[in-house]
Design a protein around this motif. Structure first.
Motif, PDB file in Angstrom:
ATOM      1  N   SER A  26       0.819  -1.217   0.000  1.00 43.50           N
ATOM      2  CA  SER A  26       0.000   0.000   0.000  1.00 43.50           C
ATOM      3  C   SER A  26       0.850   1.262   0.000  1.00 43.50           C
ATOM      4  CB  SER A  26      -0.917   0.011   1.237  1.00 43.50           C
ATOM      5  OG  SER A  26      -1.752  -1.117   1.261  1.00 43.50           O
ATOM      6  N   ASN A 267      -6.332   0.294  -1.814  1.00 40.98           N
ATOM      7  CA  ASN A 267      -5.168  -0.507  -1.418  1.00 40.98           C
ATOM      8  C   ASN A 267      -5.490  -1.999  -1.425  1.00 40.98           C
ATOM      9  OD1 ASN A 267      -2.989   1.294  -0.992  1.00 40.98           O
ATOM     10  ND2 ASN A 267      -4.094   2.140   0.765  1.00 40.98           N
ATOM     11  N   PRO A 268      -4.506  -2.853  -1.722  1.00 37.66           N
ATOM     12  CA  PRO A 268      -3.087  -2.567  -1.951  1.00 37.66           C
ATOM     13  C   PRO A 268      -2.843  -1.917  -3.321  1.00 37.66           C
ATOM     14  CG  PRO A 268      -3.493  -4.897  -2.233  1.00 37.66           C
ATOM     15  CD  PRO A 268      -4.778  -4.313  -1.749  1.00 37.66           C
ATOM     16  N   SER A 269      -2.320  -0.695  -3.308  1.00 33.34           N
ATOM     17  CA  SER A 269      -2.211   0.111  -4.531  1.00 33.34           C
ATOM     18  C   SER A 269      -1.191  -0.422  -5.530  1.00 33.34           C
ATOM     19  CB  SER A 269      -1.866   1.557  -4.170  1.00 33.34           C
ATOM     20  OG  SER A 269      -0.787   1.628  -3.269  1.00 33.34           O
TER      21      SER A 269
END
Length: 469
Positions: A26, A267-269
């Protein structure tokens, strides 16, 4: 067989695994939301220098006092007495034990990507009945694994660490290929945030610190190290590898998509960013590796959480019952203690999700004081032994960095952390009296206790305001 010692590679993997949990996946969004490229670069520079000095502190202490086992607790106790040693251990143990519950919720939230839909929710945000049952099973499977021997648990962690690092290297390789210098230079100061570069740097500091928690892992497990000299080396190697990965992922992201776009990503980006570079499989790869990553981190942090009360119990800082090893060399009662606390925290997640999130944030700030005490102890030790100038400099700089991150955390979190320290102090006084036959506090320790209690009263008075902030 089961109590074999841990070698350099496995020790380094433990340090790396405990630092690289869910946060790195993230990191692009977390950093882009609060700062531009210039501030992010400065933030990493400050953190990189500070965390390397902190890592070198473990390295030099392990050379100057190779007989000391237990890391965080033992170093603070040797440097500043029984009470400060306990507070360092309690703060670290509480941070670790409450924090690892987050790994379990993230893992099952990740599984939800593969099982959940708009019409069917199985794991949700890791707080459903199914997630609770699954998390509970993992808690006790890991308990069995570690009870079978720290060496065996470290080997499982080593394999998982290679699995979790592979997609990070893939991301960096693709990021270098797709990196757009012109896009990166578009708005390096993030003027749309209406925040000075200095304020942006401060906003990045806690993010950069949290992704380095776990740096102390090799020192905590030093009693299980094959060679004591490997402890400091594993710490430094883990820091350098993690720092390279963190900086590369954060900086390269800003050359793939505009900062504002990354800041608004779910997220998770790293998943959506990987999608941009390689198609729709990116999210699946990142989610799968995220699950492996957090479960590996859960193993390593559980090992640390079990080791600290055991080390403290040997000196009367924790109840004597925790001072017991099984036939495999595992601190078994301390492991049971940690497991039951984690199980209780899972119940809190299920019943009071938002309240638990607040508790997690507060407990995380409790690791700041233990980190400061490491640098301060090296500085004190270097003066006492008239060590080389660069060892004194390392202790001084690590202490300065420790004070900086305490400042960056803010007064609110520090006041709230005192609320969690006081119950631990009551446990310490009980354990100390049972161990020595009476409470053995120095005059300075009595003064410290009075100050802590005064801060505690003030923090309780402001508690509703602090929790609402």
């Amino acid at each position: 067989m089961s109590n074999k010692k841990i070698g350099l590679v496995s020790l380094t993997a433990l340090v790396l695994s405990s630092m690289i949990g869910s946060g790195i996946f993230s990191l692009p969004q977390n950093m882009a939301a609060v700062a531009g490229a210039e501030a992010i670069s400065i933030g990493w520079l400050i953190t990189g220098v500070g965390i390397i000095f902190l890592g070198l502190s473990f390295f030099f202490i392990s050379r100057l006092r190779p007989e000391l086992d237990g890391g965080i607790y033992t170093y603070a106790r040797e440097g500043f007495g029984e009470l400060m040693g306990f507070m360092s251990a309690w703060g670290y143990w509480l941070c670790a034990t409450i924090g690892i519950v987050g790994y379990l919720t993230v893992a099952f939230e990740g599984l939800g990507v593969f099982t959940d839909s708009e019409n069917f929710v199985l794991f949700g945000q890791g707080n459903t009945i199914a997630a609770f049952i699954g998390s509970s099973i993992i808690v006790w499977l890991v308990h069995v694994l570690i009870a079978g021997g720290v060496k065996e648990a470290a080997l499982v962690n080593l394999v998982a660490t290679f699995v979790k690092v592979a997609p990070l290297i893939l991301f960096i390789a693709l990021g270098l290929w797709y990196f757009d210098v012109e896009l990166f230079n578009t708005d390096v100061q993030a003027t749309s945030l209406n925040n000075s570069v200095g304020d942006q740097v401060k906003d990045t500091m806690l993010i950069t610190l949290w992704v380095f928690t776990g740096v102390e892992g090799a020192a905590v497990l030093s009693a299980h190290a094959k060679k004591r000299s490997d402890v400091g080396l594993a710490t430094v190697l883990g820091i350098v590898i993690a720092l390279v990965l963190y900086v590369a992922i954060t900086i390269l992201s800003l050359g793939i998509l505009p900062r504002e776009v990354i800041a608004n990503m779910p997220n998770p980006s790293m998943g959506p960013l990987l999608d941009v570079m390689m198609g729709q499989t990116g999210k699946i790869i990142i989610t799968a590796c995220l699950i492996v990553s957090v479960l590996a981190s859960y193993i390593s942090w559980t090992m640390y959480s079990a080791e600290v009360p055991y080390s403290g119990a040997k000196n009367g800082a924790f109840p004597k019952i925790l001072d017991k090893l099984n036939q495999n060399g595992t601190p078994i009662n301390s492991l049971w203690f940690t497991g039951f606390v984690v199980q209780f925290c899972l119940i809190l997640v299920l019943a009071f999700e938002q309240s638990y999130t607040n508790l997690l944030m507060i407990s995380t700030s409790m690791i700041l004081i233990p980190y400061f005490l490491i640098g301060a102890y090296l500085f004190k030790l270097a003066i006492q032994t008239n060590a080389k100038w660069y060892i004194k400099l390392t202790g001084f700089m690590a202490s300065v960095y420790g004070l900086w991150i305490v400042y960056a955390a803010g007064l609110e979190y520090l006041l709230l952390s005192v609320v969690l320290y006081v119950p631990g102090i009551l446990l310490f006084l009980y354990s100390n009296r049972k161990f020595h036959g009476k409470i053995t506090l120095t005059g300075a320790e009595k003064v410290i206790l009075v100050v802590i209690l005064a801060i505690f009263v003030y923090a309780v008075y402001r508690l509703p305001e602090l929790l609402a902030a």
